[in-house]
Design a protein around this motif. Sequence first.
Motif, PDB file in Angstrom:
ATOM      1  N   VAL A   1       8.918 -32.678  24.491  1.00 31.92           N
ATOM      2  CA  VAL A   1       9.268 -31.343  24.975  1.00 31.92           C
ATOM      3  C   VAL A   1       9.540 -31.371  26.474  1.00 31.92           C
ATOM      4  O   VAL A   1      10.474 -30.723  26.971  1.00 31.92           O
ATOM      5  CB  VAL A   1       8.140 -30.342  24.652  1.00 31.92           C
ATOM      6  CG1 VAL A   1       8.403 -28.989  25.317  1.00 31.92           C
ATOM      7  CG2 VAL A   1       8.023 -30.150  23.147  1.00 31.92           C
TER       8      VAL A   1
ATOM      9  N   PHE B   1       9.437 -25.257  18.746  1.00 32.93           N
ATOM     10  CA  PHE B   1       8.481 -24.868  17.705  1.00 32.93           C
ATOM     11  C   PHE B   1       9.192 -24.349  16.468  1.00 32.93           C
ATOM     12  O   PHE B   1       8.869 -24.719  15.331  1.00 32.93           O
ATOM     13  CB  PHE B   1       7.523 -23.807  18.241  1.00 32.93           C
ATOM     14  CG  PHE B   1       6.679 -23.167  17.169  1.00 32.93           C
ATOM     15  CD1 PHE B   1       5.708 -23.894  16.507  1.00 32.93           C
ATOM     16  CD2 PHE B   1       6.869 -21.838  16.814  1.00 32.93           C
ATOM     17  CE1 PHE B   1       4.939 -23.318  15.494  1.00 32.93           C
ATOM     18  CE2 PHE B   1       6.108 -21.251  15.817  1.00 32.93           C
ATOM     19  CZ  PHE B   1       5.135 -21.989  15.156  1.00 32.93           C
TER      20      PHE B   1
ATOM     21  N   THR C   1      10.325 -24.883  24.689  1.00 35.38           N
ATOM     22  CA  THR C   1       9.158 -25.036  23.822  1.00 35.38           C
ATOM     23  C   THR C   1       9.229 -24.101  22.627  1.00 35.38           C
ATOM     24  O   THR C   1       8.925 -24.493  21.491  1.00 35.38           O
ATOM     25  CB  THR C   1       7.865 -24.766  24.609  1.00 35.38           C
ATOM     26  OG1 THR C   1       7.842 -25.569  25.790  1.00 35.38           O
ATOM     27  CG2 THR C   1       6.645 -25.100  23.769  1.00 35.38           C
TER      28      THR C   1
ATOM     29  N   TRP D   1       1.662 -26.516  19.463  1.00 35.79           N
ATOM     30  CA  TRP D   1       2.851 -26.076  20.193  1.00 35.79           C
ATOM     31  C   TRP D   1       2.520 -25.015  21.236  1.00 35.79           C
ATOM     32  O   TRP D   1       3.100 -25.009  22.329  1.00 35.79           O
ATOM     33  CB  TRP D   1       3.896 -25.548  19.211  1.00 35.79           C
ATOM     34  CG  TRP D   1       4.672 -26.637  18.554  1.00 35.79           C
ATOM     35  CD1 TRP D   1       4.393 -27.262  17.374  1.00 35.79           C
ATOM     36  CD2 TRP D   1       5.857 -27.269  19.055  1.00 35.79           C
ATOM     37  NE1 TRP D   1       5.324 -28.230  17.107  1.00 35.79           N
ATOM     38  CE2 TRP D   1       6.244 -28.262  18.116  1.00 35.79           C
ATOM     39  CE3 TRP D   1       6.631 -27.088  20.196  1.00 35.79           C
ATOM     40  CZ2 TRP D   1       7.361 -29.061  18.291  1.00 35.79           C
ATOM     41  CZ3 TRP D   1       7.758 -27.889  20.379  1.00 35.79           C
ATOM     42  CH2 TRP D   1       8.104 -28.855  19.442  1.00 35.79           C
TER      43      TRP D   1
END
Length: 254
Positions: free
Chosen positions: A90, A118, A114, A227
């Motif tokens: 990420v 996810f 991010t 996450w």
Amino acid sequence: MARSETLTTRTFLLHGLLAGLVAGLLGFAVASAVGEPSLASAIALEDEHSHSHSLSDGDEETAAVSRDTQSTWGLATGTIAIGVALGGLVALGAAGAMGRLGRLRPGQSTALVTAVGFVAVALVPFLKYPALPPGVGSGDSIGERTASYAVFLLVSVVAAALAVALAALLTPARGVYVATLAGAGGYLVVVVLAAAVLPATQQLGAFPADTLWSFRLGSLATLAAVWLGIGVVLTGLVGRASASTSTSTRLARA
């Protein structure tokens, strides 16, 4: 936006690895609290089924790794390793996206990367191919299931990347609202079509519905926790580094 001496790819990566470590610990805590009870129930059902077969066949198997080890050090090692790996990936994605998503500041673009990650990597593939408890599904079909999941994951990630690129391209001319709708709509069309074409999920037979629901809920909660941890910690670290860089630049020019 020009890259500063502070916000280099190396800095992003280091922040991502640290964020992944924290996220892995958070994922371990959530998995222990939410996922382990249903996993233990699923394993008990599998052991009962295996034991009945072993008695009829006259064979008996011994687990190579104890259940206590699996639920403590094994689980912690797995979640931390996944968290660190995801955090690094990420962070590299956020480093590549910095300055390429309109007027978003580094912390904001990191949060967006991010969130998209996810959805594309965890949530949507999980909805198509949710986690299966131990003992569910035929071992002969595991290769086919893994290949189908990998194909759908690849489609989801590529579609998400193209959707973000489309939204960034349309934003100057059409505005954020229209650009976001166009990107999200294009992504949904692609993944829905892919989900319709790829094979369906494994038949579960007589597996208890409440145990299955609890297991899948715990699995999804663990994914979300990892996450979320990456997003919160990495965004905070990148935002602080960006603010520090801006302050240093203003002081140098004063």
